[in-house]
Design an enzyme around this catalytic site. Structure first.
Site, PDB file in Angstrom:
ATOM      1  N   LEU A 141       0.951  -1.027  -0.123  1.00 32.13           N
ATOM      2  CA  LEU A 141       0.013   0.033  -0.126  1.00 32.13           C
ATOM      3  C   LEU A 141       1.025   1.273  -0.146  1.00 32.13           C
ATOM      4  O   LEU A 141       2.064   1.167   0.862  1.00 32.13           O
ATOM      5  CB  LEU A 141      -0.692  -0.095   1.151  1.00 32.13           C
ATOM      6  N   ASP A 142       0.531   2.327  -0.718  1.00 34.42           N
ATOM      7  CA  ASP A 142       1.678   3.308  -0.893  1.00 34.42           C
ATOM      8  C   ASP A 142       1.351   4.111   0.392  1.00 34.42           C
ATOM      9  O   ASP A 142       0.472   3.778   1.344  1.00 34.42           O
ATOM     10  CB  ASP A 142       1.368   4.223  -2.102  1.00 34.42           C
ATOM     11  N   LYS A 143       2.464   5.004   0.775  1.00 37.37           N
ATOM     12  CA  LYS A 143       2.482   5.784   1.829  1.00 37.37           C
ATOM     13  C   LYS A 143       1.085   6.450   2.176  1.00 37.37           C
ATOM     14  O   LYS A 143       0.875   6.803   3.464  1.00 37.37           O
ATOM     15  CB  LYS A 143       3.602   6.813   1.653  1.00 37.37           C
ATOM     16  N   ASP A 144       0.265   6.806   1.427  1.00 34.84           N
ATOM     17  CA  ASP A 144      -0.773   7.730   1.447  1.00 34.84           C
ATOM     18  C   ASP A 144      -2.126   6.766   1.670  1.00 34.84           C
ATOM     19  O   ASP A 144      -3.029   7.600   1.816  1.00 34.84           O
ATOM     20  CB  ASP A 144      -1.023   8.625   0.232  1.00 34.84           C
ATOM     21  N   SER A 145      -1.891   5.782   1.616  1.00 41.19           N
ATOM     22  CA  SER A 145      -3.020   4.940   1.606  1.00 41.19           C
ATOM     23  C   SER A 145      -3.239   4.010   3.064  1.00 41.19           C
ATOM     24  O   SER A 145      -2.070   3.787   3.792  1.00 41.19           O
ATOM     25  CB  SER A 145      -2.850   3.692   0.506  1.00 41.19           C
TER      26      SER A 145
END
Length: 174
Positions: free
Chosen positions: A37-41
């Site tokens: 999951l990307d940092k913003d998710s």
């Protein structure tokens, strides 16, 4: 062993690096993320010590469904949902058709720090989006391509594994 982690916003899906990482939350040794999951998710991240299981969870050839709850900018319309269901052409190719539907804001949702921007005069919508691929930032790119950029992205399910009642920043052995 297989673990489910409820990843907070801003956490990197690795055990080392700059800023907050999985090491700030998980003290079990020799387990690794099955997918990212990307940092913003936020939301469900599976971790395992089994390389074969990790491959089966994360490799697109296994068509493992991944379910997301997505807050988008604007009042999403039927046409945009139909486009998501048909597949979206991105720079790296056509996505597989997704399952997409309008939903109400989830009542189980936790507060996010920092909060998603709020503008009284600009509405947002919530959708459930189910994909079987995992291209880099795919959901964000798909919603932007149909004119409704992602504001908040929470993965709730991978295959039959769900976030259930795992508290934000906590993990459980499955």
């Amino acid at each position: 062993m297989l673990y489910a982690f409820n990843k907070p916003y801003g956490v990197l899906c690795q055990f080392s690096g700059e800023g907050e990482t999985l090491a700030n939350y998980i003290n079990t040794k020799n387990i690794y993320p099955a997918g990212r999951l990307d940092k913003d998710s936020e939301g469900l991240l599976l971790l395992t010590d089994d390389g074969q299981l990790q491959h089966q969870i994360s490799h697109p050839k296994f068509d493992k469904e991944k379910t997301y709850v997505v807050q988008v900018d604007g009042e999403i319309n039927t046409h945009a949902l139909e486009q998501l269901r048909a597949g979206i052409t991105l720079k790296d190719g056509l996505t597989k058709p997704a399952k997409a539907r309008l939903i109400n804001e989830p009542d189980w949702l936790w507060d996010r720090a920092p909060a998603v921007r709020f503008r009284k005069n600009l509405p947002t919508s919530w959708i459930e989006l189910i994909i079987t691929e995992g291209k880099n930032r795919q959901v964000r790119r798909m919603t932007a391509q149909v004119g409704f950029p992602t504001l908040r992205l929470i993965r709730t399910q991978i295959g039959h594994w769900t976030l259930d009642n795992i508290k934000l920043g906590h993990y459980e052995r499955l």
